[in-house]
Design a protein around this motif. Sequence first.
Motif, PDB file in Angstrom:
ATOM      1  N   ARG A 188       0.822  -1.220   0.000  1.00 26.72           N
ATOM      2  CA  ARG A 188       0.000   0.000   0.000  1.00 26.72           C
ATOM      3  C   ARG A 188       0.852   1.265   0.000  1.00 26.72           C
ATOM      4  O   ARG A 188       0.463   2.288  -0.537  1.00 26.72           O
ATOM      5  CB  ARG A 188      -0.938   0.016   1.226  1.00 26.72           C
ATOM      6  CG  ARG A 188      -2.047  -0.991   1.144  1.00 26.72           C
ATOM      7  CD  ARG A 188      -3.101  -0.595   0.115  1.00 26.72           C
ATOM      8  NE  ARG A 188      -4.102  -1.630  -0.033  1.00 26.72           N
ATOM      9  CZ  ARG A 188      -5.193  -1.728   0.724  1.00 26.72           C
ATOM     10  NH1 ARG A 188      -5.434  -0.827   1.664  1.00 26.72           N
ATOM     11  NH2 ARG A 188      -6.039  -2.715   0.552  1.00 26.72           N
ATOM     12  N   LEU A 189       2.016   1.180   0.619  1.00 28.88           N
ATOM     13  CA  LEU A 189       2.937   2.326   0.588  1.00 28.88           C
ATOM     14  C   LEU A 189       3.383   2.582  -0.848  1.00 28.88           C
ATOM     15  O   LEU A 189       3.551   3.731  -1.254  1.00 28.88           O
ATOM     16  CB  LEU A 189       4.176   2.065   1.449  1.00 28.88           C
ATOM     17  CG  LEU A 189       4.062   2.308   2.947  1.00 28.88           C
ATOM     18  CD1 LEU A 189       5.436   2.241   3.575  1.00 28.88           C
ATOM     19  CD2 LEU A 189       3.421   3.647   3.259  1.00 28.88           C
ATOM     20  N   GLU A 190       3.542   1.492  -1.608  1.00 33.00           N
ATOM     21  CA  GLU A 190       3.934   1.643  -3.007  1.00 33.00           C
ATOM     22  C   GLU A 190       2.856   2.384  -3.785  1.00 33.00           C
ATOM     23  O   GLU A 190       3.148   3.281  -4.571  1.00 33.00           O
ATOM     24  CB  GLU A 190       4.183   0.278  -3.645  1.00 33.00           C
ATOM     25  CG  GLU A 190       5.656  -0.014  -3.796  1.00 33.00           C
ATOM     26  CD  GLU A 190       5.922  -1.451  -4.187  1.00 33.00           C
ATOM     27  OE1 GLU A 190       5.670  -1.824  -5.330  1.00 33.00           O
ATOM     28  OE2 GLU A 190       6.395  -2.197  -3.301  1.00 33.00           O
ATOM     29  N   ALA A 191       1.587   2.033  -3.536  1.00 32.67           N
ATOM     30  CA  ALA A 191       0.474   2.708  -4.212  1.00 32.67           C
ATOM     31  C   ALA A 191       0.480   4.198  -3.868  1.00 32.67           C
ATOM     32  O   ALA A 191       0.236   5.053  -4.726  1.00 32.67           O
ATOM     33  CB  ALA A 191      -0.850   2.070  -3.809  1.00 32.67           C
ATOM     34  N   ALA A 192       0.785   4.515  -2.610  1.00 33.10           N
ATOM     35  CA  ALA A 192       0.820   5.918  -2.177  1.00 33.10           C
ATOM     36  C   ALA A 192       1.951   6.667  -2.880  1.00 33.10           C
ATOM     37  O   ALA A 192       1.765   7.779  -3.377  1.00 33.10           O
ATOM     38  CB  ALA A 192       0.980   5.993  -0.657  1.00 33.10           C
ATOM     39  N   THR A 193       3.147   6.034  -2.938  1.00 26.56           N
ATOM     40  CA  THR A 193       4.270   6.677  -3.632  1.00 26.56           C
ATOM     41  C   THR A 193       3.941   6.873  -5.105  1.00 26.56           C
ATOM     42  O   THR A 193       4.276   7.901  -5.691  1.00 26.56           O
ATOM     43  CB  THR A 193       5.551   5.806  -3.571  1.00 26.56           C
ATOM     44  OG1 THR A 193       5.632   5.216  -2.294  1.00 26.56           O
ATOM     45  CG2 THR A 193       6.801   6.621  -3.814  1.00 26.56           C
ATOM     46  N   ASP A 194       3.297   5.866  -5.692  1.00 28.15           N
ATOM     47  CA  ASP A 194       2.948   5.960  -7.117  1.00 28.15           C
ATOM     48  C   ASP A 194       2.049   7.167  -7.371  1.00 28.15           C
ATOM     49  O   ASP A 194       2.253   7.896  -8.338  1.00 28.15           O
ATOM     50  CB  ASP A 194       2.230   4.693  -7.596  1.00 28.15           C
ATOM     51  CG  ASP A 194       3.179   3.526  -7.749  1.00 28.15           C
ATOM     52  OD1 ASP A 194       4.403   3.754  -7.649  1.00 28.15           O
ATOM     53  OD2 ASP A 194       2.715   2.396  -7.957  1.00 28.15           O
ATOM     54  N   TRP A 195       1.062   7.370  -6.512  1.00 29.73           N
ATOM     55  CA  TRP A 195       0.151   8.510  -6.715  1.00 29.73           C
ATOM     56  C   TRP A 195       0.953   9.816  -6.649  1.00 29.73           C
ATOM     57  O   TRP A 195       0.813  10.675  -7.522  1.00 29.73           O
ATOM     58  CB  TRP A 195      -0.978   8.525  -5.675  1.00 29.73           C
ATOM     59  CG  TRP A 195      -1.924   9.631  -6.021  1.00 29.73           C
ATOM     60  CD1 TRP A 195      -2.981   9.543  -6.865  1.00 29.73           C
ATOM     61  CD2 TRP A 195      -1.823  11.006  -5.626  1.00 29.73           C
ATOM     62  NE1 TRP A 195      -3.562  10.782  -7.017  1.00 29.73           N
ATOM     63  CE2 TRP A 195      -2.886  11.693  -6.273  1.00 29.73           C
ATOM     64  CE3 TRP A 195      -0.964  11.714  -4.802  1.00 29.73           C
ATOM     65  CZ2 TRP A 195      -3.084  13.058  -6.095  1.00 29.73           C
ATOM     66  CZ3 TRP A 195      -1.165  13.078  -4.645  1.00 29.73           C
ATOM     67  CH2 TRP A 195      -2.217  13.732  -5.284  1.00 29.73           C
ATOM     68  N   ILE A 196       1.786   9.957  -5.630  1.00 27.63           N
ATOM     69  CA  ILE A 196       2.582  11.185  -5.466  1.00 27.63           C
ATOM     70  C   ILE A 196       3.498  11.371  -6.676  1.00 27.63           C
ATOM     71  O   ILE A 196       3.600  12.462  -7.238  1.00 27.63           O
ATOM     72  CB  ILE A 196       3.409  11.143  -4.163  1.00 27.63           C
ATOM     73  CG1 ILE A 196       2.475  11.130  -2.939  1.00 27.63           C
ATOM     74  CG2 ILE A 196       4.363  12.326  -4.087  1.00 27.63           C
ATOM     75  CD1 ILE A 196       3.191  11.043  -1.601  1.00 27.63           C
ATOM     76  N   ALA A 197       4.144  10.274  -7.102  1.00 29.23           N
ATOM     77  CA  ALA A 197       5.092  10.355  -8.216  1.00 29.23           C
ATOM     78  C   ALA A 197       4.392  10.837  -9.485  1.00 29.23           C
ATOM     79  O   ALA A 197       4.955  11.642 -10.230  1.00 29.23           O
ATOM     80  CB  ALA A 197       5.751   8.990  -8.446  1.00 29.23           C
TER      81      ALA A 197
END
Lengths: 115, 115
Positions: free
Chosen positions: B76-85
């Motif tokens: 889920r942290l990856e999904a969050a980073t992806d959105w920010i990126a």
Amino acid sequence: MANDPLSLTFAALADPTRRTILARLAEGEATVNEIAEPFDISLQAVSKHLKVLAAAGLISRGREAQYRPCHFEPARLEAATDWIARSRAVWTERFDQLEQHIKQLANDTEREKEV
Amino acid sequence: MANDPLSLTFAALADPTRRTILARLAEGEATVNEIAEPFDISLQAVSKHLKVLAAAGLISRGREAQYRPCHFEPARLEAATDWIARSRAVWTERFDQLEQHIKQLANDTEREKEV
């Protein structure tokens, strides 16, 4: 609610409407009316979302009294990414160590067989 | 409060105690008692934070009735980073275009001087 900068950033991102507004502003500055256009919510509700984003430092507002266009501010997003990246780095490092350990065990077993 | 996965993730990260707990769990699994140890808050308060992290999919709990150790879940942290990126990428691209445009203007002015 926690009000340190990082908590304010994550709290501001914890709403799909605010994320859509932010994505819109990343494409270029816009007035409240322009931002509100695609949404089926009141101008007042949009203004409230903009206040949360501004309090978190994710956007800034112009000073022109009537329009006050909103600008995307990427610095706080960088701080948020940095925090996430650090946590993931710790975990990835541990995972790599584990993988290394498993490979070592496999090698040792292989060598024992050869002996 | 919005309850889509990304909003739950960001809301869970919007608290310094929960971020500290998550950073601790990124180093390896731990029981509620071990997690609570460095904090000056009740076990009940820690349990509440763990529930928020688990509801956001950022941690999982073991099934052993007594200890139920907590595990870090990085997806889920990856999904969050992806959105920010993605948001930052849009902004960076616009910024690069602007830089390109300014360079072009500077070149044109330079050429006009030469003529």
